[in-house]
Design an enzyme around this catalytic site. Structure first.
Site, PDB file in Angstrom:
ATOM      1  N   ASP A  49       0.908  -1.028  -0.033  1.00 44.31           N
ATOM      2  CA  ASP A  49      -0.171   0.110   0.121  1.00 44.31           C
ATOM      3  C   ASP A  49       0.805   1.142  -0.030  1.00 44.31           C
ATOM      4  O   ASP A  49       1.991   1.277   0.298  1.00 44.31           O
ATOM      5  CB  ASP A  49      -1.142   0.021   1.110  1.00 44.31           C
ATOM      6  CG  ASP A  49      -0.364  -0.096   2.681  1.00 44.31           C
ATOM      7  OD1 ASP A  49       0.690   0.786   2.721  1.00 44.31           O
ATOM      8  OD2 ASP A  49      -0.987  -0.529   3.115  1.00 44.31           O
ATOM      9  N   GLU A  50       0.494   2.469  -0.295  1.00 46.84           N
ATOM     10  CA  GLU A  50       0.944   3.674  -0.340  1.00 46.84           C
ATOM     11  C   GLU A  50       1.788   3.907   0.713  1.00 46.84           C
ATOM     12  O   GLU A  50       2.865   4.455   0.780  1.00 46.84           O
ATOM     13  CB  GLU A  50      -0.021   4.806  -0.471  1.00 46.84           C
ATOM     14  CG  GLU A  50       0.449   5.958  -0.745  1.00 46.84           C
ATOM     15  CD  GLU A  50      -0.523   7.311  -1.097  1.00 46.84           C
ATOM     16  OE1 GLU A  50      -0.086   8.321  -1.328  1.00 46.84           O
ATOM     17  OE2 GLU A  50      -1.801   6.904  -1.037  1.00 46.84           O
TER      18      GLU A  50
END
Length: 194
Positions: free
Chosen positions: A51-52
């Site tokens: 994820d980011e």
């Protein structure tokens, strides 16, 4: 494995994905994507996702079969997680046994995993965005090895046992190690089976 008509030459890359980037090459115009790191070949795909807010080892390939194999439960993925607080043996045992988490509003029981405290903090470079300082209480680092990868699973697992994840770095996929690869570095390799 030698290339044949049925198995054309594929290209494989390792990238140390930095904090704040998406594990994709197109979409969401205002978000930072991997395409800016390197002149990747057509057909390149990320194997799994980070994820980011997560960092670390991300494998890229043009080989769909290799991607499918590495994403399977046959291949371990190891993460180092910095946790809010000092995790105790009871919470570690709960992680190891598997915990119930929510995935898209559905309850899910995670598979058993390997989990242990690290004796010292790993030597990662500071993250681009500061996590917090010691005035907010102690933190600790753990190693967690999974063979599954549900949406934000590891973060949900540590929160379920009372120790939210502050920083998450994938350090190993199968036999491929992040090692001392600097954040943002890209390395082309001949295979991904380490």
């Amino acid at each position: 494995m030698l290339p044949t008509a049925e198995n054309p030459t594929h290209r494989h890359f390792l990238i140390h994905k930095p904090y704040g980037y998406l594990s994709q090459f197109v979409g969401e115009a205002k978000k930072k994507k991997l395409g800016g790191f390197h002149d990747f070949p057509a057909g390149i795909m990320a194997i799994g996702r980070l994820d980011e807010d997560s960092e670390g080892l991300l494998l890229l390939t043009t080989d769909g079969r290799m991607s499918e194999y590495i994403r399977s439960k046959k291949v371990e993925k190891e993460y180092y997680a910095q946790l809010d607080g000092l995790i105790d043996d009871e919470a570690l045992a709960r992680l190891q046994a598997g915990v119930e988490i929510g995935i898209h509003n559905v309850r899910y029981q995670t598979n058993p995993c390997k989990a242990f405290r690290l004796s010292s903090a790993p030597a990662f470079a500071p993250r681009a965005r500061k996590i917090r300082d010691d005035r907010h209480g102690p933190t600790c680092w753990v190693s967690i090895t999974l063979t599954e990868g549900k949406y934000r699973q590891l973060r949900k697992m540590t929160a379920a046992v009372g120790f939210p994840t502050l920083r998450l770095v994938r350090v190993r996929v199968g036999g491929v190690l992040l090692g001392d690869m600097p954040s943002g570095a890209v390395l082309e390799v001949t295979d991904l089976e380490g």
